[in-house]
Design an enzyme around this catalytic site. Structure first.
Site, mmCIF file in Angstrom:
data_model
loop_
_atom_site.group_PDB
_atom_site.id
_atom_site.type_symbol
_atom_site.label_atom_id
_atom_site.label_comp_id
_atom_site.label_asym_id
_atom_site.label_seq_id
_atom_site.Cartn_x
_atom_site.Cartn_y
_atom_site.Cartn_z
ATOM 1 N N LYS A 19 0.856 -1.187 0.000
ATOM 2 C CA LYS A 19 0.000 0.000 0.000
ATOM 3 C C LYS A 19 0.892 1.236 0.000
ATOM 4 C CE LYS A 19 -3.512 2.270 2.921
ATOM 5 N NZ LYS A 19 -4.303 2.128 4.194
ATOM 6 N N ASP A 116 -15.165 1.626 11.776
ATOM 7 C CA ASP A 116 -15.427 1.814 10.344
ATOM 8 C C ASP A 116 -15.618 0.471 9.648
ATOM 9 O OD1 ASP A 116 -15.882 3.271 8.036
ATOM 10 O OD2 ASP A 116 -13.763 3.353 7.485
#
Length: 208
Positions: A19, A116
């Protein structure tokens, strides 16, 4: 900006995901979220939690603008599976829910709230193994000074958050799990509110 790439570790020949967080320090909020996710995941160790394999150091410290984090490589996420043409039988739904609850139990046992949970943050491979990812909005239960109500994508947000309650518990994650499970079963969002008022209306229609 986040970019993901698949790669192979030249030493272990293991497939990994990298990432890239571009210009990671330009925005203080994003920088804090990145640091928080790294710190939390480095201390977690569970089969159903995405693992950080490594953090690639920059060649020169004075040119440290982008952050590269190496994770477990997963094939897709639950959002893509739910909204694809791939058949999902009852056993699939049960297995996804079991792994999600198993991973969340561990997260809560180490006094962390994810805050989340949604299908796109649940990573899945071809064996239907599921891992919880994206801890950028997570908090430890001791961080009471930083508990804000503006968390969780609206469709998966618990009523106490919609009502601006600043004090909440791990129950907000459990609510998100219920919404996700309903979406797995029906392949449609359970409460697709257009705004927070519409979201509350949809929830109260079901309850009453």
């Amino acid at each position: 900006m986040f970019l993901y790439s698949a790669a192979v570790n030249s030493d272990t020949h293991e497939q990994v995901a990298i990432k890239k967080i571009g210009n990671a320090f330009d925005n203080i909020v994003d920088a804090k979220r990145t640091l928080r996710e790294i710190k939390l995941l480095r201390h977690m160790d569970h089969q159903n939690i995405i693992a950080i394999k490594d953090i690639i150091r920059p060649p020169k410290k004075d040119a440290f603008n982008d952050v590269y984090i190496v994770y477990d490589l997963m094939d897709t996420n639950l959002h893509h599976i739910i909204h694809s043409d791939q058949p999902l039988c009852e056993e699939h739904c049960q297995y996804f829910l079991y792994q999600l609850l198993r991973g969340l139990k561990y997260v809560h046992s180490v006094n962390v709230l994810h805050r989340d949970l949604k299908p796109s943050n649940l990573l899945v491979n071809t064996n239907c193994d599921l891992k919880i990812g994206d801890f950028g909005l997570a908090r430890t239960t001791s961080e009471t000074d930083f508990m804000t109500e503006y968390v969780v994508t609206r469709w998966y947000r618990a009523p106490e958050l919609l009502l601006n309650c600043s004090e909440y518990t791990s129950a907000i994650d459990v609510w998100s799990v219920g919404c996700i499970f309903g979406e797995i079963m029906t392949r449609e969002p359970l409460f697709p509110g257009k705004d927070y008022v519409h979201q509350l209306r949809l929830i109260t229609e079901v309850w009453f």
